[in-house]
Design a protein around this motif. Structure first.
Motif, short mmCIF file in Angstrom:
data_model
loop_
_atom_site.label_atom_id
_atom_site.label_comp_id
_atom_site.label_asym_id
_atom_site.label_seq_id
_atom_site.Cartn_x
_atom_site.Cartn_y
_atom_site.Cartn_z
N LEU A 276 -21.17 31.35 0.72
CA LEU A 276 -22.23 30.62 0.04
C LEU A 276 -23.60 31.18 0.40
O LEU A 276 -24.45 31.41 -0.47
CB LEU A 276 -22.16 29.13 0.40
N ALA A 277 -23.81 31.45 1.68
CA ALA A 277 -25.10 31.99 2.14
C ALA A 277 -25.37 33.36 1.52
O ALA A 277 -26.51 33.68 1.15
CB ALA A 277 -25.12 32.08 3.66
N GLU B 151 -21.45 20.09 -8.39
CA GLU B 151 -22.81 20.58 -8.11
C GLU B 151 -23.43 19.78 -6.96
O GLU B 151 -24.15 20.33 -6.14
CB GLU B 151 -23.68 20.49 -9.36
N ALA B 152 -23.15 18.48 -6.92
CA ALA B 152 -23.70 17.64 -5.85
C ALA B 152 -23.16 18.09 -4.49
O ALA B 152 -23.89 18.09 -3.49
CB ALA B 152 -23.34 16.18 -6.10
N ILE C 205 -25.66 23.10 1.05
CA ILE C 205 -26.85 23.94 1.29
C ILE C 205 -27.81 23.21 2.22
O ILE C 205 -28.38 23.81 3.14
CB ILE C 205 -27.53 24.28 -0.06
N HIS C 206 -27.96 21.91 1.99
CA HIS C 206 -28.86 21.11 2.85
C HIS C 206 -28.30 21.01 4.26
O HIS C 206 -29.04 21.17 5.25
CB HIS C 206 -29.01 19.71 2.25
N ASN D 41 -28.82 24.01 6.20
CA ASN D 41 -30.25 24.34 6.32
C ASN D 41 -30.56 25.74 5.79
O ASN D 41 -31.33 26.50 6.40
CB ASN D 41 -30.70 24.20 7.78
N LEU D 42 -29.91 26.08 4.67
CA LEU D 42 -30.13 27.39 4.07
C LEU D 42 -31.47 27.39 3.32
O LEU D 42 -31.82 26.42 2.64
CB LEU D 42 -28.99 27.71 3.10
N LYS D 43 -32.20 28.47 3.46
CA LYS D 43 -33.52 28.54 2.84
C LYS D 43 -33.45 28.92 1.37
O LYS D 43 -34.27 28.49 0.56
CB LYS D 43 -34.39 29.56 3.59
#
Length: 258
Positions: A159-160, A180-181, A187-188, A191-193
């Motif tokens: 994912l990253a 999608e949720a 991602i949250h 803590n991916l930017k």
């Protein structure tokens, strides 16, 4: 030994008509016969369980039909005002029941609580047209095989990496077989930017698109399906509904106080 009185045609007709409508005790009192005599006659006449002859359904049977636990369905009585009542079928036992008409009238206001995907038509009496449409929506929703298991380290790494490319939420959802949720939450959590490329959900909906959005939401289609139909993301679809004041429990627009 005394001779057991014969049943008259009028008594037999009354028993057949009232079976499942009036309690066995009530029939017994009305005909002046013992409860055992009434049960035995009903058995010989081939009358089924009186609860199955009632123009409605018990809360226990309703739970089985909907694939929900009895305690959950019974909770709908107090929490959501489902108009069930207690009815005496045998000598003293009272059970929660609801007529078919009352159930479907209540269910129309609480569509979000129901999943009709696996329920055969006619299981809960004659169905209104909206129930047939919702069954199709629920069946389509159930075909989504989004994973509910934990994310693996390999998936997190993938994912990253993928987020470094231009990819949208719908594409990620399909790639990871998740909603999608779920993608957004992961991602949250990590803590991916980097963030997915958002579809342009700010483009104004046309009047026809708004009608399609509301119709499909009211009929119970999931946000992903609505998004695919309108060329929007599922997150964007939900956001639009929220801004319009959509009641997600009752599946309709909230009434504006005058």
């Amino acid at each position: 030994m005394g001779r057991v009185p014969n049943w008259t045609k009028e008594e037999i007709d009354y028993l057949q008509d009232q079976w499942g409508v009036t309690s066995i005790k009530g029939i017994s009192t009305r005909l002046g016969k013992s409860i055992n005599a009434v049960k035995l006659k009903a058995q010989r006449m081939g009358l089924s369980d009186p609860r199955m002859n009632f123009d409605g359904i018990t809360v226990c049977q309703l739970g089985k039909a909907l694939g929900r636990e009895y305690t959950i369905v019974k909770n709908w009585i107090n929490r959501y005002g489902m108009p069930a009542r207690k009815k005496l079928f045998a000598q003293s036992a009272r059970v929660w029941v609801i007529s078919y008409a009352d159930f479907w009238k209540w269910a129309e206001e609480h569509k979000e609580l129901l999943n009709l995907a696996k329920m055969e038509p006619g299981t809960i009496g004659p169905e209104p047209e909206w129930a047939k449409i919702k069954r199709k929506a629920d069946q389509l929703r159930s075909q989504k095989t989004w994973q509910s298991i934990d994310w693996t380290p390999a998936e997190d790494q993938r994912l990253a990496q993928i987020l470094k490319t231009e990819i949208t939420y719908p594409d990620l959802a399909r790639m990871f077989n998740r909603s999608e949720a779920s993608i957004k939450r992961r991602i949250h959590d990590l803590n991916l930017k980097m963030r997915p490329v958002r579809l342009n959900n700010r483009i104004k909906y046309t009047p026809d698109e708004v009608q399609t959005l509301l119709r499909m939401a009211q009929e119970g289609y999931c946000y992903e399906t609505i998004g695919q139909t309108l060329g929007k993301s599922a997150l964007g679809v939900r956001g639009k509904l929220e801004r319009m004041g959509f009641d997600f429990k009752r599946r309709r627009l909230r009434e504006v106080a005058k």
